[in-house]
Design an enzyme around this catalytic site. Structure first.
Site, PDB file in Angstrom:
ATOM      1  N   LYS A 111      69.888  36.491   2.692  1.00 21.97           N
ATOM      2  CA  LYS A 111      69.933  35.219   1.961  1.00 21.97           C
ATOM      3  C   LYS A 111      70.616  35.361   0.619  1.00 21.97           C
ATOM      4  O   LYS A 111      71.328  34.463   0.179  1.00 21.97           O
ATOM      5  CB  LYS A 111      68.516  34.670   1.761  1.00 21.97           C
ATOM      6  CG  LYS A 111      67.944  34.004   2.999  1.00 21.97           C
ATOM      7  CD  LYS A 111      66.834  33.060   2.620  1.00 21.97           C
ATOM      8  CE  LYS A 111      66.217  32.417   3.846  1.00 21.97           C
ATOM      9  NZ  LYS A 111      65.020  31.652   3.515  1.00 21.97           N
ATOM     10  N   LYS A 194      71.396  33.927  14.265  1.00 25.18           N
ATOM     11  CA  LYS A 194      70.177  33.167  14.522  1.00 25.18           C
ATOM     12  C   LYS A 194      70.412  31.664  14.325  1.00 25.18           C
ATOM     13  O   LYS A 194      71.136  31.277  13.408  1.00 25.18           O
ATOM     14  CB  LYS A 194      69.142  33.685  13.514  1.00 25.18           C
ATOM     15  CG  LYS A 194      67.781  33.123  13.621  1.00 25.18           C
ATOM     16  CD  LYS A 194      66.865  33.781  12.602  1.00 25.18           C
ATOM     17  CE  LYS A 194      67.052  33.180  11.220  1.00 25.18           C
ATOM     18  NZ  LYS A 194      66.041  33.574  10.238  1.00 25.18           N
ATOM     19  N   LYS A 197      68.262  26.513   9.942  1.00 21.84           N
ATOM     20  CA  LYS A 197      68.384  25.224   9.244  1.00 21.84           C
ATOM     21  C   LYS A 197      69.542  25.256   8.262  1.00 21.84           C
ATOM     22  O   LYS A 197      70.082  24.226   7.891  1.00 21.84           O
ATOM     23  CB  LYS A 197      67.116  24.931   8.433  1.00 21.84           C
ATOM     24  CG  LYS A 197      65.849  24.775   9.233  1.00 21.84           C
ATOM     25  CD  LYS A 197      64.693  24.351   8.320  1.00 21.84           C
ATOM     26  CE  LYS A 197      63.345  24.586   8.950  1.00 21.84           C
ATOM     27  NZ  LYS A 197      62.720  25.866   8.574  1.00 21.84           N
TER      28      LYS A 197
HETATM   29  P1  TYM Z   1      61.025  29.196   8.915  1.00 22.62           P
HETATM   30  O1  TYM Z   1      60.791  27.906   8.239  1.00 22.62           O
HETATM   31  O2  TYM Z   1      62.366  29.826   8.784  1.00 22.62           O
HETATM   32  O3  TYM Z   1      60.718  29.069  10.461  1.00 22.62           O
HETATM   33  C1  TYM Z   1      59.496  28.561  10.946  1.00 22.62           C
HETATM   34  C2  TYM Z   1      59.112  29.301  12.211  1.00 22.62           C
HETATM   35  O4  TYM Z   1      60.154  29.185  13.179  1.00 22.62           O
HETATM   36  C3  TYM Z   1      60.568  30.480  13.600  1.00 22.62           C
HETATM   37  N1  TYM Z   1      62.024  30.469  13.797  1.00 22.62           N
HETATM   38  C4  TYM Z   1      62.624  30.860  14.923  1.00 22.62           C
HETATM   39  N2  TYM Z   1      62.132  31.320  16.087  1.00 22.62           N
HETATM   40  C5  TYM Z   1      63.033  31.627  17.056  1.00 22.62           C
HETATM   41  N3  TYM Z   1      64.377  31.479  16.904  1.00 22.62           N
HETATM   42  C6  TYM Z   1      64.901  31.022  15.745  1.00 22.62           C
HETATM   43  N4  TYM Z   1      66.232  30.863  15.617  1.00 22.62           N
HETATM   44  C7  TYM Z   1      64.021  30.689  14.685  1.00 22.62           C
HETATM   45  N5  TYM Z   1      64.199  30.215  13.436  1.00 22.62           N
HETATM   46  C8  TYM Z   1      62.966  30.094  12.906  1.00 22.62           C
HETATM   47  C9  TYM Z   1      60.202  31.413  12.459  1.00 22.62           C
HETATM   48  O5  TYM Z   1      60.052  32.746  12.918  1.00 22.62           O
HETATM   49  C10 TYM Z   1      58.903  30.809  11.970  1.00 22.62           C
HETATM   50  O6  TYM Z   1      57.820  31.264  12.772  1.00 22.62           O
HETATM   51  N6  TYM Z   1      58.815  32.600   6.015  1.00 22.62           N
HETATM   52  C11 TYM Z   1      58.575  31.624   7.052  1.00 22.62           C
HETATM   53  C12 TYM Z   1      57.563  30.567   6.674  1.00 22.62           C
HETATM   54  C13 TYM Z   1      56.249  31.097   6.214  1.00 22.62           C
HETATM   55  C14 TYM Z   1      55.241  31.679   7.015  1.00 22.62           C
HETATM   56  C15 TYM Z   1      54.172  31.988   6.127  1.00 22.62           C
HETATM   57  C16 TYM Z   1      55.137  31.978   8.366  1.00 22.62           C
HETATM   58  C17 TYM Z   1      55.794  31.073   4.931  1.00 22.62           C
HETATM   59  N7  TYM Z   1      54.543  31.589   4.893  1.00 22.62           N
HETATM   60  C18 TYM Z   1      53.030  32.604   6.574  1.00 22.62           C
HETATM   61  C19 TYM Z   1      53.979  32.589   8.812  1.00 22.62           C
HETATM   62  C20 TYM Z   1      52.928  32.901   7.921  1.00 22.62           C
HETATM   63  C21 TYM Z   1      59.886  30.924   7.354  1.00 22.62           C
HETATM   64  O7  TYM Z   1      60.799  30.905   6.568  1.00 22.62           O
HETATM   65  O8  TYM Z   1      59.895  30.252   8.516  1.00 22.62           O
END
Ligand code: TYM
Length: 332
Positions: A111, A194, A197
């Site tokens: 990032k 990947k 968003k």
């Molecule tokens: P975020 O917002 O990027 O994504 C949310 C969830 O979606 C999953 N994900 C994916 N799974 C499969 N293929 C993809 N291309 C893909 N893109 C996203 C992510 O693995 C996630 O489960 N850091 C985290 C948010 C967070 C969090 C937490 C998660 C903050 N605190 C505590 C678990 C526990 C994030 O940026 O997710």
């Protein structure tokens, strides 16, 4: 006691990766575990967010979760900034985690890119806040996509060091739950990247807000190679785009990749993409309609978050009282 915590960032629309990698699994787990699901607005601002955009996306992501089947009566659904425990525990974890641990985080490197010196301190400390999210509820299980695995390992390291430093077996070591046929959904434009968003091209992802025509167009334009589909999974090696579309199909149909390949062995992509479009529209269409219905009444979405925020504070406050006591913070 088992407790689930998971989160999603309100930095844009939910996409198929979020759905297949995480949210669909949350829906499946909600009958087995006590679940806390969080829209992590504090994580979102580690990179610049327009304030009104952040409000809109927080409501959209909430509506998307509800439309996908997350039940706000049975689970705690809220946005992170409503609950002080996240920031409070994150600060304590800033003092537990080591610089060397954060320096290894691949997501920060990706990032921050070449502009590392210009990245926010929040982006660097992001995994500490994530550990705090989970451990402020002493959650034991965390359903996420593959990309969050390293952050989860760090959360376990932090829990372990805290317990060791203070000589108390206080925090559980949270277990990642990564399952399903699509734990890592890739970009439709580049099977080695990947689905995300933040990708500049909207053609790289299928959003949960896309209508049937848009889904059809994006799948039609999705990058593929020239070979027909193989009969065996081993035939997908070195074919990232084909592997990705087959994985998406399998996840949406709730079947294995091999079962999908058995049905489509030798098929051309034109035929496979038609079937995939039908399946994606059949799954996402009703969610899309429900999301629109929910977003027409933002007051309802806000009341879900308000109620979730209250319940999340009730869960986390007694845990934080113990944490403050363990650390030695005087609360006269
Ligand atoms: P975020 O917002 O990027 O994504 C949310 C969830 O979606 C999953 N994900 C994916 N799974 C499969 N293929 C993809 N291309 C893909 N893109 C996203 C992510 O693995 C996630 O489960 N850091 C985290 C948010 C967070 C969090 C937490 C998660 C903050 N605190 C505590 C678990 C526990 C994030 O940026 O997710």
């Amino acid at each position: 006691m088992n407790r689930i915590f998971s989160g999603v960032q309100p930095t844009g629309n939910l996409h198929l990766g979020n759905y297949l990698g995480a949210i669909r699994n949350w829906v499946r787990l909600q009958s087995e575990y006590e679940c806390v699901f969080c829209i992590v607005d504090m994580h979102a601002i580690t990179v610049w967010q327009d304030p009104q955009g952040l409000r809109d996306h927080t409501r959209e992501v909430t509506a998307g979760m509800l439309a996908a089947g997350v039940d706000p009566a049975r689970n705690v659904v809220f946005n992170q900034s409503q609950v002080p425990a996240h920031a409070e525990l994150a600060w304590i974890f800033n003092c537990v985690a080591r610089l060397g641990w954060l320096n290894r985080m691949t997501q920060f490197k990706e990032k921050a890119g070449k502009h590392r010196e210009n990245a926010s301190v929040g982006l660097y400390a992001y995994p500490n806040l994530m550990a705090a999210d989970i451990l402020a509820y002493r959650a034991t299980h965390v359903p996420v996509g593959e990309d969050q695995k390293q952050h989860l390992e760090l959360a376990r390291d932090i829990a372990q060091k805290f317990n060791g430093d203070y000589g108390r077996d206080f925090f559980p070591l949270p277990e990642p739950l990564i399952f399903g046929a699509a734990t890592r959904v890739m970009s439709l434009r580049d099977g080695t990247k990947k689905m995300s968003k933040s990708d500049e091209s909207d053609y790289s992802r299928i959003n949960m807000t896309d209508d049937a025509d848009t889904i059809a167009l994006k799948i039609r334009k999705a990058k593929t190679d020239l070979e027909p589909l193989p009969a065996e999974e081993s035939g997908l090696e070195g074919r990232p785009e084909a592997a990705n579309l087959v994985g998406i199909f399998a996840a949406l149909a709730d079947r294995t990749r091999q079962e999908v390949l058995t049905d489509f062995a030798g098929a051309q992509f034109s035929e496979f993409k038609k079937a995939l479009t039908e399946l994606a529209v059949a799954t996402l269409g009703p969610m899309n309609a429900e999301m629109k219905r929910l977003l027409a009444d933002p007051g309802h979405v806000d009341s879900v978050l308000r109620d979730g925020g209250r319940r999340a504070r009730e869960l986390s406050e007694p845990i934080m009282r113990e944490v403050f006591d363990i650390v030695g913070f005087l609360r006269p």
